[in-house]
Design an enzyme around this catalytic site. Structure first.
Site, PDB file in Angstrom:
ATOM      1  N   ASP A  12       0.984  -1.053  -0.092  1.00  0.00           N
ATOM      2  CA  ASP A  12       0.085  -0.017   0.024  1.00  0.00           C
ATOM      3  C   ASP A  12       1.005   1.208   0.049  1.00  0.00           C
ATOM      4  OD1 ASP A  12       0.908   0.230   2.545  1.00  0.00           O
ATOM      5  OD2 ASP A  12      -1.081   0.143   3.603  1.00  0.00           O
ATOM      6  N   CYS A  69       2.892  -3.513   3.755  1.00  0.00           N
ATOM      7  CA  CYS A  69       2.004  -2.249   4.449  1.00  0.00           C
ATOM      8  C   CYS A  69       2.892  -1.833   5.529  1.00  0.00           C
ATOM      9  CB  CYS A  69       0.569  -2.637   4.820  1.00  0.00           C
ATOM     10  SG  CYS A  69       0.306  -3.916   5.827  1.00  0.00           S
ATOM     11  N   THR A  71       2.278  -2.242   8.954  1.00  0.00           N
ATOM     12  CA  THR A  71       2.444  -2.995   9.756  1.00  0.00           C
ATOM     13  C   THR A  71       2.541  -4.551   9.397  1.00  0.00           C
ATOM     14  OG1 THR A  71       0.160  -3.574  10.373  1.00  0.00           O
ATOM     15  CG2 THR A  71       0.999  -1.872  11.609  1.00  0.00           C
ATOM     16  N   GLY A  74      -2.423  -5.911   8.161  1.00  0.00           N
ATOM     17  CA  GLY A  74      -3.458  -5.938   7.247  1.00  0.00           C
ATOM     18  C   GLY A  74      -3.300  -6.833   5.932  1.00  0.00           C
ATOM     19  N   MET A  75      -2.140  -6.822   5.550  1.00  0.00           N
ATOM     20  CA  MET A  75      -1.781  -7.565   4.302  1.00  0.00           C
ATOM     21  C   MET A  75      -1.904  -8.964   4.666  1.00  0.00           C
ATOM     22  SD  MET A  75      -1.520  -5.717   1.494  1.00  0.00           S
ATOM     23  CE  MET A  75      -0.624  -4.360   0.812  1.00  0.00           C
ATOM     24  N   HIS A 102       7.930 -25.262   7.741  1.00  0.00           N
ATOM     25  CA  HIS A 102       6.857 -25.878   8.451  1.00  0.00           C
ATOM     26  C   HIS A 102       5.358 -25.592   7.905  1.00  0.00           C
ATOM     27  CE1 HIS A 102       8.845 -26.621  12.732  1.00  0.00           C
ATOM     28  NE2 HIS A 102       9.618 -26.749  11.778  1.00  0.00           N
ATOM     29  N   HIS A 137       4.520 -32.104   8.383  1.00  0.00           N
ATOM     30  CA  HIS A 137       4.012 -30.511   8.024  1.00  0.00           C
ATOM     31  C   HIS A 137       2.887 -30.666   6.957  1.00  0.00           C
ATOM     32  CE1 HIS A 137       7.101 -29.322  10.940  1.00  0.00           C
ATOM     33  NE2 HIS A 137       7.770 -29.681  10.355  1.00  0.00           N
TER      34      HIS A 137
END
Ligand code: RB5
Length: 158
Positions: A12, A69, A71, A74-75, A102, A137
């Site tokens: 963004d 983005c 933080t 959000g993405m 994993h 896994h």
């Protein structure tokens, strides 16, 4: 050795600058970056770009995706709504490595306001050089795939 040759990348407005640095880093690694925008720093909505990158990865047109983005939160939330996407939010290389070993993460989310460009580059390098471990896994990931099927079916029933 990298595990993907074609990587879709999007951000963004908060992540544009770091995205450019990561694209230069991908070029150095011999990885083709498909930039899905945005180009400038005008305000945009991160889910639009999470969706673009996720669609390219889910369709197989890109092998993996990177989303940035402010933080990374959000993405990662938005990308994980998309069928077939396993997005991992990482702010250091150990999580990046384990998200591949994993979780077979196919999208990497990072926060440009949380980490600097040197850390981000190290995360990307580690993430793209680490293969999935498979084995136990893989069985766990099948359970997540099953959840996707069940929830998408239930969503259609009202
Ligand atoms: C944009 O201001 C900011 O909300 C966004 O970049 C991201 O951090 C959202 O999770």
């Amino acid at each position: 050795m990298v595990v993907a040759k074609v990587v879709a990348i999007g951000s963004d407005h908060a992540g544009v600058e770091l995205k450019r640095e990561i694209m230069a880093c991908l070029q150095q690694m011999g990885v083709q970056a498909v930039d899905l925008g945005p180009e400038g720093t005008a305000s945009v909505d991160y889910p639009d770009y999470a969706r673009k990158v996720s669609e390219l990865v889910a369709s197989g047109q890109a092998e993996m995706g990177i989303l940035i983005c402010g933080t990374g939160i959000g993405m990662s939330i938005a990308a994980n709504k998309c069928h077939g996407i396993r997005a991992a939010l990482c702010s250091e290389p150990v999580s990046a490595r384990l998200s591949r070993q994993h979780n077979n993460a196919n999208v990497l989310a990072m926060g440009s306001r949380m980490i600097g460009p040197v850390m981000a580059a190290e995360i990307v390098r580690t993430w793209l050089e680490t293969p999935f471990d498979g084995g136990r896994h893989a069985a766990r990931l099948s359970k997540i795939t099953f959840m996707e099927e069940v929830f998408s079916k239930n969503a259609g029933q009202k």
